[in-house]
Design an enzyme around this catalytic site. Structure first.
Site, mmCIF file in Angstrom:
data_model
loop_
_atom_site.group_PDB
_atom_site.id
_atom_site.type_symbol
_atom_site.label_atom_id
_atom_site.label_comp_id
_atom_site.label_asym_id
_atom_site.label_seq_id
_atom_site.Cartn_x
_atom_site.Cartn_y
_atom_site.Cartn_z
ATOM 1 N N GLN A 60 22.427 -11.845 -6.018
ATOM 2 C CA GLN A 60 22.280 -11.567 -4.600
ATOM 3 C C GLN A 60 20.840 -11.138 -4.320
ATOM 4 O OE1 GLN A 60 24.678 -8.368 -2.929
ATOM 5 N NE2 GLN A 60 24.801 -9.360 -0.969
ATOM 6 N N GLU A 95 28.989 -6.063 -6.461
ATOM 7 C CA GLU A 95 30.411 -6.381 -6.321
ATOM 8 C C GLU A 95 30.800 -7.728 -6.926
ATOM 9 O OE1 GLU A 95 28.033 -6.255 -4.003
ATOM 10 O OE2 GLU A 95 28.365 -7.642 -2.354
ATOM 11 N N HIS A 133 32.803 1.659 -3.034
ATOM 12 C CA HIS A 133 32.028 0.693 -2.243
ATOM 13 C C HIS A 133 32.173 -0.720 -2.806
ATOM 14 C CE1 HIS A 133 28.538 -0.561 0.269
ATOM 15 N NE2 HIS A 133 28.345 -1.404 -0.746
ATOM 16 N N GLU A 134 31.939 -0.857 -4.102
ATOM 17 C CA GLU A 134 32.013 -2.210 -4.699
ATOM 18 C C GLU A 134 33.436 -2.750 -4.629
ATOM 19 O OE1 GLU A 134 29.179 -3.173 -4.755
ATOM 20 O OE2 GLU A 134 28.108 -1.298 -5.041
ATOM 21 N N HIS A 167 34.151 -4.205 -1.291
ATOM 22 C CA HIS A 167 33.599 -5.560 -1.121
ATOM 23 C C HIS A 167 34.612 -6.649 -1.504
ATOM 24 C CE1 HIS A 167 29.470 -5.334 0.205
ATOM 25 N NE2 HIS A 167 29.095 -4.508 -0.757
ATOM 26 N N GLU A 215 27.759 -5.440 4.491
ATOM 27 C CA GLU A 215 27.521 -4.050 4.065
ATOM 28 C C GLU A 215 28.035 -3.011 5.055
ATOM 29 O OE1 GLU A 215 26.931 -3.376 1.114
ATOM 30 O OE2 GLU A 215 26.095 -5.237 0.320
ATOM 31 N N ASP A 245 15.001 -9.761 0.183
ATOM 32 C CA ASP A 245 14.758 -8.552 -0.613
ATOM 33 C C ASP A 245 13.799 -7.604 0.110
ATOM 34 O OD1 ASP A 245 16.414 -9.190 -2.733
ATOM 35 O OD2 ASP A 245 14.848 -10.283 -3.808
ATOM 36 N N TYR A 249 23.728 -1.233 6.420
ATOM 37 C CA TYR A 249 24.769 -0.365 5.878
ATOM 38 C C TYR A 249 25.188 0.687 6.910
ATOM 39 C CZ TYR A 249 23.623 -2.018 1.117
ATOM 40 O OH TYR A 249 23.428 -2.776 -0.003
ATOM 41 N N ARG A 273 16.761 1.687 -11.304
ATOM 42 C CA ARG A 273 17.502 1.529 -10.048
ATOM 43 C C ARG A 273 16.542 1.691 -8.863
ATOM 44 N NH1 ARG A 273 22.717 5.256 -8.386
ATOM 45 N NH2 ARG A 273 23.113 4.317 -6.344
HETATM 46 N N1 BES Z 1 25.748 -5.858 -2.749
HETATM 47 C C1 BES Z 1 25.076 -4.620 -2.831
HETATM 48 C C2 BES Z 1 23.863 -4.671 -3.708
HETATM 49 C C3 BES Z 1 22.844 -5.687 -3.265
HETATM 50 C C4 BES Z 1 22.479 -5.812 -1.945
HETATM 51 C C5 BES Z 1 22.257 -6.505 -4.192
HETATM 52 C C6 BES Z 1 21.558 -6.775 -1.566
HETATM 53 C C7 BES Z 1 21.329 -7.447 -3.814
HETATM 54 C C8 BES Z 1 20.969 -7.590 -2.490
HETATM 55 C C9 BES Z 1 26.009 -3.506 -3.318
HETATM 56 O O1 BES Z 1 27.309 -3.617 -2.855
HETATM 57 C C10 BES Z 1 25.490 -2.222 -2.766
HETATM 58 O O2 BES Z 1 25.413 -2.102 -1.576
HETATM 59 N N2 BES Z 1 25.172 -1.268 -3.620
HETATM 60 C C11 BES Z 1 24.740 0.048 -3.213
HETATM 61 C C12 BES Z 1 25.909 0.987 -3.330
HETATM 62 C C13 BES Z 1 26.005 2.033 -2.275
HETATM 63 C C14 BES Z 1 25.846 1.573 -0.861
HETATM 64 C C15 BES Z 1 27.280 2.850 -2.416
HETATM 65 C C16 BES Z 1 23.612 0.455 -4.140
HETATM 66 O O3 BES Z 1 23.276 -0.309 -5.042
HETATM 67 O O4 BES Z 1 23.040 1.504 -3.965
HETATM 68 ZN ZN ZN Z 2 27.450 -3.213 -0.760
#
Ligand code: BES
Ligand code: ZN
Length: 584
Positions: free
Chosen positions: A129, A261, A285-286, A289, A308, A365, A373, A537
């Site tokens: 993603q 997810e 959260h995941e 999804h 999101e 990105d 979100y 991260r």
């Molecule tokens: N799908 C996203 C991660 C993502 C978003 C990857 C866009 C690549 C491009 C994942 O579900 C997410 O939102 N993760 C959050 C978790 C949080 C909101 C609880 C994270 O990684 O922080």
């Molecule tokens: Zn997400």
């Protein structure tokens, strides 16, 4: 001809892919996948077929009978990559592309043994993603189109390959093993995912296992042991779970997200292992999804909030069901803070702070932020408040039912909502969320007793008695709420009393380090620097490099740390940090 997704070469007048058969040999020595992708089209057709690729070395394209097909790889565009145009003679329904990936493939991270917990074996994983699947497989890389797939990964025999799909079998031949997987439900390409490494698993419940490097397995099992209860809570809110299994994969520390997810196998950062289950909202959260995102999918990154925003809403409903409304409200309050920060960050690009975005020429990105979100969450909360919970829950169920295994746009969301909840969009002034910048003046704001208590402490050093029942979320809220200009002495006192620099909770730790470094409290620096070398991260790298890069004193140090550590980060994270440092 119409290109409906600004991030794909896909042309909606061309045939769509029905299934993918993918075979890849994982070569750790050259950091390449040697692969073969067979696409079966929904119908036989003649003319050009445009696929998305990035940095793929295309060796040949043949039809179902093995006859070569003419193809052309266009020069790469910075965001989209290269168009692979294949000329289909009439009657062709199947084609096979033989190719190899680049060591720089944007979806892949190749780790040396020293970058893993065990230190003995290399590790490889994918993160597709938003638009990185094309660096792994040539395909129509848009979430508008879904594919079913079968995959075979050839890996060294000492390693295990896992995929976000259903396991079929493992065969061993000589020094190699072949792992076969199958994804029978149609998924958007960004959900294609795999990992290869020294991995072991434990059972968490009837539908869940956790995978991790053996060294982390016990802690991971403990941390995520509540997953089955979570799954049942989610089902009672959103309807039956459609993906059979909900397994978890604990990633190496360089994983650039908190969670991803991937269907049937959610990828999670090891920084969730806090020892007290305090960060499992990311798992919620995941899991959410599985309904919002994986069943009902945004039609392109321009409608990312549909993935999101709905998922944050669903995540907090799960938290509310499991831990009560106070806990959900604390998370909503944190979310609101991060939204305000994002608004500030994008003040020069207000158009990126509306939920519906226009991303022609914009890398998803780079557009990524908390806006889809948390502003998305606020819109759905406002709608829930306006319609009443019961009516809104009915709406959610019908939404999920209507669009399951499909993708939709914001326009379709509006039409559907007008029909199902007439008048609600107008009542909450949805336009202000969807198409205008900033946070609407009457947006819902979380209320709770614990939040009020925190408000009253602003700028003070609380006593041990006051904080004894604080959750990590309350610590975070307290620390984020410290007024600008708080003296270093306050930081010293806080650390003496509460040992925040040693916190095992990564959220608390990073909030603390960012605030302390910003205030110029030197003892935080060493921990911040070490942390940048341990974890990849992005949610942590960006504010930490950001605060270092923003200070004249530490800017040079930030750059040299990045030089030293960038090899350890995933390509997407590397790019994100580079951007931050280049602007500071
Ligand atoms: N799908 C996203 C991660 C993502 C978003 C990857 C866009 C690549 C491009 C994942 O579900 C997410 O939102 N993760 C959050 C978790 C949080 C909101 C609880 C994270 O990684 O922080
Ligand atoms: Zn997400």
């Amino acid at each position: 001809m119409a290109r409906l997704d600004p991030h794909s070469y896909n042309d909606d007048t061309q045939p769509e892919t029905e299934t993918l058969d993918w075979k890849a040999r994982v070569d750790f020595r050259t950091r390449r996948l040697h692969a073969e992708a067979t696409l079966t089209l929904k119908e036989a057709s003649a003319g050009p077929l445009d696929l998305d690729t990035r940095d793929l070395d295309i060796r040949s394209v043949v039809d179902g009978q093995g006859h070569p097909l003419p193809f052309q790889v266009s020069p790469p565009e910075p965001i989209l990559g290269s168009r692979l145009r294949i000329q289909l003679p009439s009657g062709v329904k199947q084609l096979t592309v033989r190719y190899r990936t680049s060591p720089e493939a944007s979806a892949l991270q190749w780790l040396t043994p020293s970058q893993t917990a065990g230190g003995q074996h290399p590790f490889l994983y994918s993160q597709c993603q938003a638009i990185h699947a094309r660096s792994v497989v040539p395909l129509q890389d848009t979430p508008r189109l879904r594919i079913r797939y079968r995959a075979t990964l050839q890996v060294p025999k000492a390693l295990k390959a896992v995929m976000a799909a259903s396991f079929v079998r493992r065969e061993e031949h000589g020094v190699e093993a072949e792992e076969h997987y199958e994804m029978p439900q149609p998924v958007p390409p960004y959900l294609l995912a795999f990992a290869v490494g020294s991995l072991a698993m434990r059972t968490l419940g009837p539908r869940s296992r956790v995978w991790a490097e053996p060294e982390l397995l016990e802690d991971a099992t403990e941390e995520f042991s509540g997953v089955d209860e979570m799954l049942r809570a989610a089902e009672s809110l959103f309807g039956p779970y459609d993906w059979e299994r909900f397994d978890l994969l604990t990633m190496p520390p360089s994983f650039p997200y908190g969670g991803m997810e991937n269907p049937r196998l959610t990828f999670l950062t090891p920084t969730l292992i806090a020892g007290d289950k305090s960060l499992v909202n990311v798992v919620a959260h995941e899991l959410a999804h599985s309904w919002t995102g994986n069943l009902v999918t945004n039609a392109s990154a321009e409608h990312f909030w549909l993935n999101e925003g709905f998922t944050v809403f669903a995540e907090r409903r799960i938290l509310e069901a499991l831990a009560g409304p106070e806990v959900a409200a604390l998370h909503a309050a944190l979310g609101r803070r991060s939204l305000d920060e994002a608004m500030n960050h994008f003040r020069a690009h207000p158009q990126l702070t509306a939920l519906r975005t226009h991303l022609d020429g914009v890398d998803p990105d780079e557009a990524f932020s908390q806006v889809p979100y948390e502003k998305g969450y606020l819109l759905l909360r406002a709608m829930e408040d306006a319609a009443g919970r019961e009516a809104f829950d009915g709406f959610l169920r019908r939404y999920l039912d209507t669009y399951r295994f499909r993708a939709l746009t914001t326009e379709e969301f509006i039409t559907f909502t007008e029909k199902e909840l007439p008048g609600v969009l107008a009542k909450v002034n949805a336009e202000a969320y969807l198409d205008q910048p900033g946070v609407p003046a009457h947006a819902p704001s979380p209320r709770s007793k614990r939040l009020e208590a925190l408000e009253a402490l602003k700028g003070k050093v609380p006593t041990a008695e006051v904080v004894k029942d604080w959750t990590p979320t309350e610590w975070q809220l307290f620390l984020e709420g410290m007024p600008q200009g708080t003296s270093r002495d306050v930081f010293r006192q806080l650390d003496e009393r509460f040992h925040l620099t040693d916190s095992r909770n990564s959220e608390v730790l990073v909030t603390w380090l960012v605030a302390a470094v910003r205030a110029g409290w030197e003892p935080a620096l060493a921990r911040a620097e070490a942390f940048l070398g341990e974890v990849g991260r992005m949610k942590y790298l960006k504010p930490l490099y950001g605060v270092l890069g923003a200070s004249r004193e530490h800017r040079a140090r930030a750059r040299s740390l990045f030089q030293q550590y960038s090899e350890r980060y995933h390509p997407i994270a590397r790019q994100g940090v580079e951007l931050i440092l280049s602007r500071s």
